[in-house]
Design an enzyme around this catalytic site. Structure first.
Site: not given
Ligand code: GDP
Ligand code: MG
Length: 160
Positions: A102, A60, A96, A137, A126, A20, A113, A68, A123
């Site tokens: 996350t 996304y 992963r 994707e 992705h 990212k 992370r 968010f 973080n």
């Molecule tokens: P990942 O698969 O571990 O990347 O997590 P998710 O698929 O749940 O969320 C996608 C991305 O959205 C995450 O990597 C974060 O950058 C962002 N994100 C998820 N949850 C939150 C949140 O509660 N607050 C904020 N600001 N960003 C979030």
């Molecule tokens: Mg995800």
């Protein structure tokens, strides 16, 4: 034409990973790639991109109702992103694990992370969460001709 070694019983998969804008700005591209190379996975696609809003929103899409979402799209489109496809046995789940949870504050030390992040909205990387998501994707981010079919010459030292 390169002769591919057939790996008995292997579960050869591909996954989509993206460094990212925070990871690129912080100079962690090399370190992140190093971890997957050192593990033994194969890089089959790589490009530095300015991500469009349309691509970020499609990528996304599953989170579009979340509070968010718009901040996440703003962030992903705010700077350079390194998009990658990696190949290997069980690479989707393993990549992963290497990324970590996350929220970087709860990611284990030793994960990307866990080692380099402090905030869920910054973080670093992705990674696709399942083989079906990975296929979706990869085809969203890469054209077929941007992926290279090759096999490391050390393959027999990586796989039984
Ligand atoms: P990942 O698969 O571990 O990347 O997590 P998710 O698929 O749940 O969320 C996608 C991305 O959205 C995450 O990597 C974060 O950058 C962002 N994100 C998820 N949850 C939150 C949140 O509660 N607050 C904020 N600001 N960003 C979030
Ligand atoms: Mg995800």
């Amino acid at each position: 034409m390169y002769q591919f070694v057939k790996l008995a019983g292997s579960n050869l998969e591909r996954t989509f990973l993206a460094v990212k804008p925070d990871g690129v700005q912080r100079g962690l591209v090399g370190e992140i790639i190093r971890r997957y190379e050192a593990k033994g996975f194969t890089l089959v696609g790589l490009k530095l991109m300015q991500v469009s809003r349309e691509l970020a929103e499609q990528h996304y899409d599953v989170h579009k109702e979340r509070p968010f979402f718009s901040g996440l799209v703003d962030f992903i489109t705010s700077g350079a992103v390194v998009a990658m496809v990696w190949e290997g046995d069980g690479v989707v789940a393993s990549a992963r694990k290497i990324i970590g949870a996350t929220n970087p504050l709860t990611s284990e030390p030793g994960t990307i992370r866990g080692d380099y992040g402090v905030s869920i909205g910054r973080n670093l990387i992705h990674g696709s969460d399942a083989p079906e998501t990975a296929q979706r994707e990869i085809s969203l981010w890469f054209k077929d001709e941007e992926l290279v079919n090759w096999q490391p010459s050390v393959i027999s030292w990586l796989y039984e």
